[in-house]
Design a protein around this motif. Structure first.
Motif, short mmCIF file in Angstrom:
data_model
loop_
_atom_site.label_atom_id
_atom_site.label_comp_id
_atom_site.label_asym_id
_atom_site.label_seq_id
_atom_site.Cartn_x
_atom_site.Cartn_y
_atom_site.Cartn_z
N GLY A 276 93.92 -15.46 40.13
CA GLY A 276 94.82 -16.10 38.25
C GLY A 276 93.48 -16.20 37.67
O GLY A 276 93.18 -17.10 36.93
N TYR B 201 105.15 -20.22 32.51
CA TYR B 201 104.73 -19.26 33.08
C TYR B 201 102.66 -18.98 32.69
O TYR B 201 102.97 -19.67 31.83
CB TYR B 201 104.71 -17.76 32.41
CG TYR B 201 104.69 -16.76 33.50
CD1 TYR B 201 103.68 -15.65 32.68
CD2 TYR B 201 104.54 -16.48 34.03
CE1 TYR B 201 102.67 -14.36 33.01
CE2 TYR B 201 103.94 -15.19 35.35
CZ TYR B 201 103.71 -14.46 34.65
OH TYR B 201 102.61 -13.30 35.27
N MET C 167 99.08 -17.81 39.57
CA MET C 167 100.36 -17.51 40.85
C MET C 167 100.02 -18.68 41.91
O MET C 167 101.52 -19.45 41.68
CB MET C 167 100.64 -16.24 41.53
CG MET C 167 101.29 -15.51 42.63
SD MET C 167 102.26 -14.26 43.70
CE MET C 167 103.10 -14.37 44.01
N PHE D 259 110.05 -17.53 40.51
CA PHE D 259 109.13 -16.86 40.24
C PHE D 259 109.24 -15.28 40.51
O PHE D 259 109.98 -14.48 41.66
CB PHE D 259 107.78 -16.87 40.60
CG PHE D 259 106.82 -16.27 39.78
CD1 PHE D 259 106.26 -15.55 41.15
CD2 PHE D 259 105.61 -16.52 38.88
CE1 PHE D 259 105.20 -14.87 40.68
CE2 PHE D 259 104.67 -16.16 38.78
CZ PHE D 259 104.25 -14.67 39.35
N TYR E 116 108.32 -11.40 39.39
CA TYR E 116 106.93 -10.08 39.10
C TYR E 116 107.28 -9.30 39.26
O TYR E 116 107.49 -8.51 40.36
CB TYR E 116 105.87 -10.52 39.25
CG TYR E 116 104.61 -9.28 38.64
CD1 TYR E 116 104.26 -8.08 37.90
CD2 TYR E 116 103.56 -11.07 37.74
CE1 TYR E 116 103.65 -8.35 36.78
CE2 TYR E 116 103.04 -9.87 37.11
CZ TYR E 116 102.86 -8.85 36.13
OH TYR E 116 102.29 -8.35 35.38
N LEU F 42 101.51 -7.56 42.31
CA LEU F 42 101.11 -9.07 43.22
C LEU F 42 101.06 -7.84 45.02
O LEU F 42 101.17 -7.39 44.84
CB LEU F 42 101.57 -9.95 43.15
CG LEU F 42 101.93 -10.79 41.86
CD1 LEU F 42 102.90 -11.75 41.97
CD2 LEU F 42 101.00 -11.50 41.18
N GLU G 61 98.77 -11.94 48.38
CA GLU G 61 99.41 -12.66 47.54
C GLU G 61 100.89 -13.03 48.49
O GLU G 61 101.73 -14.20 48.29
CB GLU G 61 99.65 -12.47 46.47
CG GLU G 61 98.62 -12.53 45.31
CD GLU G 61 97.90 -12.03 44.58
OE1 GLU G 61 98.18 -10.70 43.66
OE2 GLU G 61 97.16 -12.51 43.25
P1 P6P Z 1 100.57 -11.07 33.77
C1 P6P Z 1 96.37 -13.14 38.09
O1 P6P Z 1 95.74 -12.07 37.40
C2 P6P Z 1 97.76 -12.71 38.63
O2 P6P Z 1 97.33 -12.17 40.08
C3 P6P Z 1 98.39 -13.60 39.26
O3 P6P Z 1 97.83 -15.07 39.59
C4 P6P Z 1 99.22 -13.60 38.16
O4 P6P Z 1 101.43 -14.29 38.23
C5 P6P Z 1 99.44 -12.59 37.52
O5 P6P Z 1 98.29 -12.26 37.53
C6 P6P Z 1 99.77 -11.84 35.94
O6 P6P Z 1 99.97 -11.41 35.89
O7 P6P Z 1 100.69 -9.94 33.91
O8 P6P Z 1 100.94 -12.02 33.61
O9 P6P Z 1 99.60 -11.62 33.34
#
Ligand code: P6P
Length: 340
Positions: free
Chosen positions: A121, A246, A250, A264, A266, A277, A282
């Motif tokens: 993050g 959001y 993560m 959650f 992705y 991810l 992760e």
């Molecule tokens: P997006 C941070 O770069 C990360 O790896 C995770 O911590 C986070 O959930 C995600 O990417 C956020 O990605 O595309 O929403 O900015």
């Protein structure tokens, strides 16, 4: 919270030793590894908390294995964690988001392999939003040939012996599991100790929060679009409409999900056809934590921890959280799956 009868402070170090005593044959090596990570976490927390003052914000000019610009604090966290693990000679190999290949440590005989996302993050560092470190621990397969090889690290998440995260937020907390439930510790900076604040966490079976970056809506599968609309419909029986939360970090999004329940997501998208991810440092460790708390984690079809990795930095879509929430989104995905 830890009950009042246990008002005596229990430090991370004490708790690790107490937990080790529950394994008669334990050698103490995994305990030492966890203590090493705890030490590195305290040092990283100190730097994260004063990053605004020292010249440690901003980019250092390099890029990581995914072509993402690396911030100085990422590198600092990576160095602290790797040197802490190298000191106790029980880890033979580290795989980190900040390093292309594997980092072979001094101890050829070390029986543990550790995956790290040293500062997940990190895009939030400069805007003072919570960030986190994630770790995942495997045993090296016993083999006659002592050489340390990258393929030793390609193990499914069900083979993790420990996993956890550190969340550098309004306070610094460390959560970990060795497969006997999830324990949470809060750093007391006045004494420099992680103090047990919760254990045996059980997350809500169903939660009223959904967490996804809605900016990629147009590239979602039909089933996911319909599920997010379902989250937004009125239905008092299932506590809908849910709240949307959001953070874009993560560890912070998963910690909230662990405590409050919900889901959650992705997903894969045009920009990230395999998801963004990373499976090994992760999704697997955070899935281990969530499953240990009674939750669920899949890639939309398969349990995350049963995915067999083919590459140490591979990515995967992830749907993770309260069991009922994950089961519902999977029903939507299945119902609207396009025939390949
Ligand atoms: P997006 C941070 O770069 C990360 O790896 C995770 O911590 C986070 O959930 C995600 O990417 C956020 O990605 O595309 O929403 O900015």
């Amino acid at each position: 919270m830890v009950s009042t009868k246990e008002s005596r402070l229990v430090t991370l170090e004490e708790y690790i030793i107490q937990s080790q005593n529950r394994f008669p044959g334990a050698t103490g090596e995994l305990s030492q590894l966890l203590r090493d990570i705890g030490l590195a976490a305290k040092i990283i927390s100190r730097e994260v908390n004063k990053a605004g003052i020292t010249n440690i914000l901003g980019y250092d000019g390099s890029t990581n294995v995914h072509g993402e610009s690396v911030k100085k604090l990422d590198l600092f966290a990576d160095q602290q964690l790797i040197s802490a693990l190298d000191r106790s000679l029980i880890t033979c190999m580290v795989i980190s988001e900040e390093n292309d290949g594997v980092v072979k440590l001094g101890s050829k005989g070390g029986k543990y392999i550790v995956y790290l996302d040293p500062l997940d993050g990190s895009s939030n560092i400069d805007v003072n939003v919570s960030i986190g470190s994630i770790f995942s621990v495997y045993m090296r397969e016993p083999r006659f040939d002592p050489a340390v090889r990258e393929e030793d690290a390609l193990q499914a998440g069900v083979r993790q012996v420990a996993a956890g995260y550190v969340l550098y937020g309004s306070s610094t907390i460390l959560a970990y599991t060795t497969g006997l439930g999830v324990s949470i510790f809060t750093l007391d900076p006045s004494i420099g100790e992680f103090i047990l604040s919760d254990r045996g966490i059980k997350m809500p079976e169903h939660g009223a929060i959904y967490s996804i970056n809605e900016g990629s809506y147009n590239s979602w599968d039909e089933g996911l679009k319909k599920y997010i609309k379902y989250c937004q419909e009125e239905d008092s029986e299932t506590n809908r409409p849910y709240s949307a939360r959001y953070i874009g970090s993560m560890v912070a999004d998963i910690h909230r999900t662990l405590i409050k329940g919900g889901i959650f997501i992705y997903p894969h998208s045009k920009r990230y056809p395999k998801g963004k991810l990373r499976l090994m440092y992760e999704c697997n460790p955070l899935s281990f934590i969530i499953e240990q708390a009674g939750g669920m984690a899949t890639d939309g079809q398969t349990r995350i921890m049963e995915l067999q990795p083919k590459a140490i930095h591979e990515q995967t879509p992830i749907y993770i959280g309260s069991k009922k929430n994950v089961q519902t989104v999977m029903e939507f995905l299945e119902e609207h799956a396009t025939v390949e």
